[in-house]
Write an enzyme that holds these catalytic residues in place. Structure first.
Site, PDB file in Angstrom:
ATOM      1  N   THR A 143      28.903  28.451  -0.829  1.00 11.77           N
ATOM      2  CA  THR A 143      28.681  28.481  -2.343  1.00 11.77           C
ATOM      3  C   THR A 143      28.985  26.962  -2.809  1.00 11.77           C
ATOM      4  O   THR A 143      30.041  26.310  -2.409  1.00 11.77           O
ATOM      5  CB  THR A 143      29.574  29.213  -3.337  1.00 11.77           C
ATOM      6  OG1 THR A 143      29.357  30.715  -2.808  1.00 11.77           O
ATOM      7  CG2 THR A 143      29.263  29.055  -4.717  1.00 11.77           C
ATOM      8  N   GLU A 374      29.603  37.689  -3.175  1.00 10.81           N
ATOM      9  CA  GLU A 374      28.988  38.211  -2.247  1.00 10.81           C
ATOM     10  C   GLU A 374      27.545  38.901  -3.083  1.00 10.81           C
ATOM     11  O   GLU A 374      26.997  39.882  -2.654  1.00 10.81           O
ATOM     12  CB  GLU A 374      29.436  39.375  -1.300  1.00 10.81           C
ATOM     13  CG  GLU A 374      30.893  39.243  -0.908  1.00 10.81           C
ATOM     14  CD  GLU A 374      30.975  37.947  -0.070  1.00 10.81           C
ATOM     15  OE1 GLU A 374      30.002  37.394   0.119  1.00 10.81           O
ATOM     16  OE2 GLU A 374      32.264  37.700   0.309  1.00 10.81           O
TER      17      GLU A 374
END
Length: 395
Positions: A143, A374
């Protein structure tokens, strides 16, 4: 029953359909060992860790000693246990706190899985045995500040410089990031997205812990900056090329969440059940009122349905039929159910429900983050939408 004693309750009386009868013998043995450890060793300490915003590094060694890191992998110190054994491990850990399940997920299903699946033999031998024991910790650098749900837009770049690779970029919301010994870093190169193993003591690698969190406080989360970090060619994960590799790791972690949130929901349900059974209002236990029983019944149904979903996905996984859309369905459905159970339970505990004397508000805050990690609600919703309509709404 004391407030914290119900945090990890796993008595069969709360399993209204005897779902655990469907578990393998290996999974039941694992469940009992993990539940006993989590209830006696972690449960009494978790509220303090959460309040202080920390998770002691020694906990990783304790989890490693139990064989919980990379438990679903084979070889290199990993026991190669069944999918349901891994699932109930996540359930029993998250019944105490989502941060504990997150530590196991990131270590085993993201970092270790990436090395095991896509690494070289030398990389596996160098890292996996130490990671399995908890002596070494890993993180998963995917990320970015401008690329959360769209990993294909990552800006972290890897360029060749002679025999080396040089990595530059920023990763954020990286669990274990500030305590890891090695980072699996995903970066864009001239020939696509590649994965690298980067020691966290490499020059130019810095990790800053994110401290102002109101969720997952009993876990380490960091922003990682890669300032021309130079690594040799053997740092490249030879099999890690393209987004499919990234998503395969995420799907392993999502499977753990499908199970884990069942534990969080169960903890909230049993806390509310204990509370209304012992607290009297207007001369009667709260549990004797119709509104209380309706809420308890709704929570029992939600926990049971989430457990059934986890079992079905496990059967599909063990049969080699667990597709990404099925994982999306399970993660989205179970996370939604768990947070709704937490919210109902919080209301049933009244003002006591917002304190750390009970696990409910802590679970509720954690589940807000679990809804996002997730894959956000939106991403999983559109994944399911694509499957049922045949039309993609992502681009």
């Amino acid at each position: 029953m004391t407030p914290m004693a119900s945090a990890g309750a796993t008595s069969s009386e709360h399993d209204l359909l005897d779902l655990d009868d469907e578990l393998s013998v290996e999974a039941r043995t694992t469940r009992d060992a993990v539940c006993a450890y989590a209830t006696t060793e972690l449960g009494p300490r978790i509220a303090d860790w959460y309040e202080r915003g920390t998770l002691p590094r020694d906990v990783a060694k304790e989890l490693g000693a139990l064989g919980l890191f990379g438990m679903q992998l084979n070889g290199y110190g990993c026991p190669g246990l069944s999918a349901d054994a891994y699932g109930v491990t996540c359930r029993e850990l998250e019944a105490v706190d989502s941060g504990l399940r997150s530590l196991v997920s990131v270590q085993g299903c993201l970092a270790m899985f990436a090395i095991h699946r896509y690494g070289s033999e030398d990389q596996r031998r160098a890292w996996l045995p130490a990671m399995a024991t908890g002596e070494a910790l890993g993180c998963f650098g995917l990320t970015e500040p401008e690329a959360g749900s769209d990993p294909g837009s990552m800006r972290t770049f890897a360029r060749r410089d002679g025999a080396d690779w040089v990595l530059s970029g920023t990763k954020t919301w990286i669990n274990n990031g500030a305590i890891a010994d090695v980072a699996v870093i995903w970066a864009r190169a001239d020939d696509g997205i590649l994965g690298f193993l980067v020691p966290t003591d490499a020059p130019g690698f810095t990790a800053r812990e994110i401290t102002r969190k109101l969720s997952l406080r009993a876990s380490n989360t960091a922003t990682i900056v890669l300032d021309d970090v130079r690594v040799p060619s053997p740092a490249l994960l030879p099999g890690a090329r393209g987004l499919k590799c990234v998503l395969s790791c995420l799907n392993e972690a999502r499977f753990g969440i499908v199970w884990g949130v069942v534990g969080a929901a169960r903890s909230c349900y049993t806390s509310a059940l204990d509370y209304v059974g012992s607290r009297e209002q207007f001369g009667r236990p709260l549990a004797s009122y119709q509104l209380s029983q309706r809420k308890l019944a709704d929570m029992a149904i939600a926990v049971t349905h989430a457990g059934m979903t986890a079992l079905r996905l496990t059967a599909l996984k063990q049969a080699g039929r667990l597709t990404p859309v099925r994982i999306s369905l399970g993660k989205l459905a179970n996370a939604r159910s768990a947070i709704e159970v937490a919210r109902i339970a919080r209301g049933m505990l009244g003002a006591n429900g917002v304190t750390l004397d009970y696990p409910v508000m802590r679970h509720m805050a954690n589940l807000e983050a679990v809804l996002t990690v997730e894959g956000t609600e939106e991403v999983h919703t559109l994944t399911i939408g694509h499957a049922v309509t045949g039309l993609s709404a992502f681009r």
